[in-house]
Design a protein around this motif. Structure first.
Motif, PDB file in Angstrom:
ATOM      1  N   THR B  19      12.092  36.418 -29.035  1.00 24.12           N
ATOM      2  CA  THR B  19      11.722  37.118 -27.804  1.00 24.12           C
ATOM      3  C   THR B  19      12.500  36.518 -26.634  1.00 24.12           C
ATOM      4  O   THR B  19      13.247  35.551 -26.794  1.00 24.12           O
ATOM      5  N   TRP B  20      12.318  37.123 -25.455  1.00 25.09           N
ATOM      6  CA  TRP B  20      12.995  36.667 -24.249  1.00 25.09           C
ATOM      7  C   TRP B  20      11.968  36.324 -23.180  1.00 25.09           C
ATOM      8  O   TRP B  20      10.930  36.979 -23.075  1.00 25.09           O
ATOM      9  N   LEU B  21      12.287  35.295 -22.390  1.00 25.91           N
ATOM     10  CA  LEU B  21      11.411  34.916 -21.288  1.00 25.91           C
ATOM     11  C   LEU B  21      12.060  35.350 -19.976  1.00 25.91           C
ATOM     12  O   LEU B  21      13.221  35.026 -19.707  1.00 25.91           O
ATOM     13  N   GLY B  22      11.314  36.112 -19.176  1.00 25.03           N
ATOM     14  CA  GLY B  22      11.789  36.531 -17.856  1.00 25.03           C
ATOM     15  C   GLY B  22      10.782  36.122 -16.801  1.00 25.03           C
ATOM     16  O   GLY B  22       9.711  35.609 -17.123  1.00 25.03           O
ATOM     17  N   HIS B  23      11.149  36.344 -15.534  1.00 27.51           N
ATOM     18  CA  HIS B  23      10.219  36.005 -14.457  1.00 27.51           C
ATOM     19  C   HIS B  23      10.415  36.985 -13.302  1.00 27.51           C
ATOM     20  O   HIS B  23      11.525  37.486 -13.083  1.00 27.51           O
ATOM     21  N   THR B  24       9.346  37.257 -12.608  1.00 26.01           N
ATOM     22  CA  THR B  24       9.458  38.129 -11.438  1.00 26.01           C
ATOM     23  C   THR B  24      10.224  37.388 -10.348  1.00 26.01           C
ATOM     24  O   THR B  24      10.304  36.154 -10.351  1.00 26.01           O
ATOM     25  N   SER B  25      10.790  38.170  -9.428  1.00 25.54           N
ATOM     26  CA  SER B  25      11.691  37.604  -8.436  1.00 25.54           C
ATOM     27  C   SER B  25      11.250  38.040  -7.039  1.00 25.54           C
ATOM     28  O   SER B  25      11.163  39.237  -6.768  1.00 25.54           O
ATOM     29  N   LEU B  68       2.216  44.197 -12.957  1.00 25.71           N
ATOM     30  CA  LEU B  68       2.757  42.916 -13.400  1.00 25.71           C
ATOM     31  C   LEU B  68       2.325  41.840 -12.402  1.00 25.71           C
ATOM     32  O   LEU B  68       2.442  42.037 -11.198  1.00 25.71           O
ATOM     33  N   ALA B  69       1.846  40.734 -12.915  1.00 22.65           N
ATOM     34  CA  ALA B  69       1.522  39.611 -12.032  1.00 22.65           C
ATOM     35  C   ALA B  69       2.792  38.826 -11.730  1.00 22.65           C
ATOM     36  O   ALA B  69       3.696  38.755 -12.557  1.00 22.65           O
ATOM     37  N   ASP B  70       2.877  38.242 -10.550  1.00 23.41           N
ATOM     38  CA  ASP B  70       4.026  37.391 -10.227  1.00 23.41           C
ATOM     39  C   ASP B  70       4.055  36.223 -11.202  1.00 23.41           C
ATOM     40  O   ASP B  70       3.027  35.620 -11.509  1.00 23.41           O
ATOM     41  N   GLY B  71       5.246  35.914 -11.699  1.00 21.62           N
ATOM     42  CA  GLY B  71       5.388  34.804 -12.635  1.00 21.62           C
ATOM     43  C   GLY B  71       6.203  35.217 -13.843  1.00 21.62           C
ATOM     44  O   GLY B  71       7.022  36.129 -13.758  1.00 21.62           O
ATOM     45  N   SER B  72       5.969  34.547 -14.949  1.00 14.89           N
ATOM     46  CA  SER B  72       6.802  34.782 -16.127  1.00 14.89           C
ATOM     47  C   SER B  72       6.206  35.842 -17.041  1.00 14.89           C
ATOM     48  O   SER B  72       5.028  36.181 -16.946  1.00 14.89           O
ATOM     49  N   PHE B  73       7.055  36.371 -17.901  1.00 14.82           N
ATOM     50  CA  PHE B  73       6.626  37.365 -18.897  1.00 14.82           C
ATOM     51  C   PHE B  73       7.543  37.275 -20.109  1.00 14.82           C
ATOM     52  O   PHE B  73       8.639  36.696 -20.045  1.00 14.82           O
ATOM     53  N   THR B  74       7.069  37.851 -21.221  1.00 14.32           N
ATOM     54  CA  THR B  74       7.812  37.844 -22.471  1.00 14.32           C
ATOM     55  C   THR B  74       8.316  39.250 -22.773  1.00 14.32           C
ATOM     56  O   THR B  74       7.569  40.207 -22.636  1.00 14.32           O
ATOM     57  N   VAL B  93       6.893  44.463 -22.945  1.00 15.48           N
ATOM     58  CA  VAL B  93       6.764  43.293 -22.077  1.00 15.48           C
ATOM     59  C   VAL B  93       5.307  42.868 -22.062  1.00 15.48           C
ATOM     60  O   VAL B  93       4.411  43.705 -21.896  1.00 15.48           O
ATOM     61  N   LEU B  94       5.077  41.569 -22.265  1.00 16.35           N
ATOM     62  CA  LEU B  94       3.701  41.053 -22.315  1.00 16.35           C
ATOM     63  C   LEU B  94       3.492  39.946 -21.291  1.00 16.35           C
ATOM     64  O   LEU B  94       4.408  39.160 -21.010  1.00 16.35           O
TER      65      LEU B  94
END
Lengths: 269, 269
Positions: B19-25, B68-74, B93-94
């Protein structure tokens, strides 16, 4: 009275593992495999019949990943997210353990709001003033629809000229007539022959890759239509390196915009 | 030289489980959660970076299932079907184990064929003849785009009248300018403010539910555009009981149709 061919075609049987068993139907056969509209309807049907379903369809996207073989297939429909009044679905169709179709759907409980149809129905002759085609369809599914073209019929000659415009307008309903529901409206959204055949007057090989349906019709609007005619309009926006798109609308005879729909289609030259 | 805010925003880190880890900006923050276009771009990015990817994007559908909550997601991206020259993807996206976005994508190796843009670019003033808005955006992501409206700007007065038409036309590019790629073209497809705000001159609460992008641009067309302006046009077709649709196009300044895109949007009254 026997069941309508459409109801036979979209029938699904619940399996013990929560999936559904469906089968292709000779009545809706296309050149290779089934008419895409009937597969789209069947994927929506898996949601409509699902015991956890919340609300009515608002959006559906179906991706045609591989040619379907005649015979049975398994439909998996999973509510990926359920909110208070909305629900998101992921759907997959498998044959011999291989994915042949994928889809996402969105259902919702609708509320009353201000509304308007901004894309209004074009002025066209009434259904019975539009001619019935004399020929039978070259593929079987065509015979399951009564199509009365008012603009952009199949080319009179496959002359390979660039006709400069791909637009088709037609009155259409199930044949024999059948009261409209979300499943049949989904299939009707795919009733347009490929835009490149119209634009280029050339019957090149094509295949829909992805199709999206937005339902502006709710249950009340479906009931108003009953087994009446819909006016369908379809036109391509771009043809580029093997893929063209199509944007389309379906109105009731009374002029209510029931569906806006789009697809992207592979073509070979 | 520091990296463009867009590249920071769509960055994904590979995880050991595939999987991939992303984050809100914060640079692309919307009223609640991130700008939808940046999330759509990030889901496409998970496909573009995937080691098994075949070909370039042709179609993408993103479903916005929850805030989506601010922070990271998968991000999970899975090739559901790989053919000789095409590939179908399912993406999810989770956050905290809950699905917040779903998507499907289609990639393909393109072949040279006859082609044409049937929906041609409307006649409008050139980019530098269209005014730059004087105000800063009320939400942060607006400031990441240079928008020069030529028709259908934000209403001068929120008077709640029915203006009868929802169409907007604008020149747009990243701010600061950045060479166009598939990810940024995806985000640009969601750059239009909600059509109901234009039609009704009323800033009612809205949220995009599902968005589809058809890419008519290939790598060569992207290269031709570089960091240039795109002409965007968006218009609703129907508003009905809580949901309206939007159909939109993006052309290069030279008039090549790069994207046709659609979305369905929740609105509250």
């Amino acid at each position: 009275m026997s069941r309508h061919a459409f109801d036979d075609a979209i029938a699904l049987t619940a399996q013990s593992d929560g999936t559904w068993l469906g089968h292709t139907s000779p009545a809706y056969a296309n050149m290779v495999g089934p008419f895409g509209g009937i597969m789209a309807a069947q994927m929506l049907q898996a949601v409509l019949q699902h015991p956890q379903r919340l609300g009515d369809p608002v959006a559906l996207t179906v991706n045609f990943a591989a040619a379907l073989a005649d015979g049975s297939f398994t439909v998996q429909a999973r509510p990926a997210r359920t909110n208070r009044s909305t629900q998101h679905w992921m759907i997959e169709v498998l044959q011999q353990g291989q994915t042949v179709l994928t889809a996402t759907a969105f259902t919702a409980l609708r509320r009353d709001t201000w509304g308007a149809d901004e894309h209004t129905m074009p002025a066209v002759p009434r259904p019975l003033d539009a001619p019935l085609p004399e020929r039978a369809g070259r593929v079987e599914w065509i015979n399951r629809y009564e199509m009365r073209f008012v603009e952009g019929d199949f080319p009179a000659a496959w002359d390979g000229r660039d006709h400069g415009i791909s637009r088709t307008r037609l009155w259409v309903r199930d044949n024999p007539p059948r009261p409209l529901d979300f499943a049949s409206l989904t299939a009707l959204s795919d009733v347009f022959f490929p835009r490149i055949w119209r634009r280029r007057a050339s019957p090149v090989p094509i295949g829909t890759v992805s199709m999206t349906v937005y339902f502006h019709a709710d249950v009340a609007r479906l009931r108003d239509v009953g087994a009446g005619y819909l006016l369908g309009q379809a036109q391509a926006q771009a043809f580029h390196r093997g893929y063209f798109d199509q944007t389309a609308q379906l109105w009731s005879e009374a002029g209510a915009l029931l569906v806006t729909t789009h697809q992207i289609v592979y073509y070979k030259e």
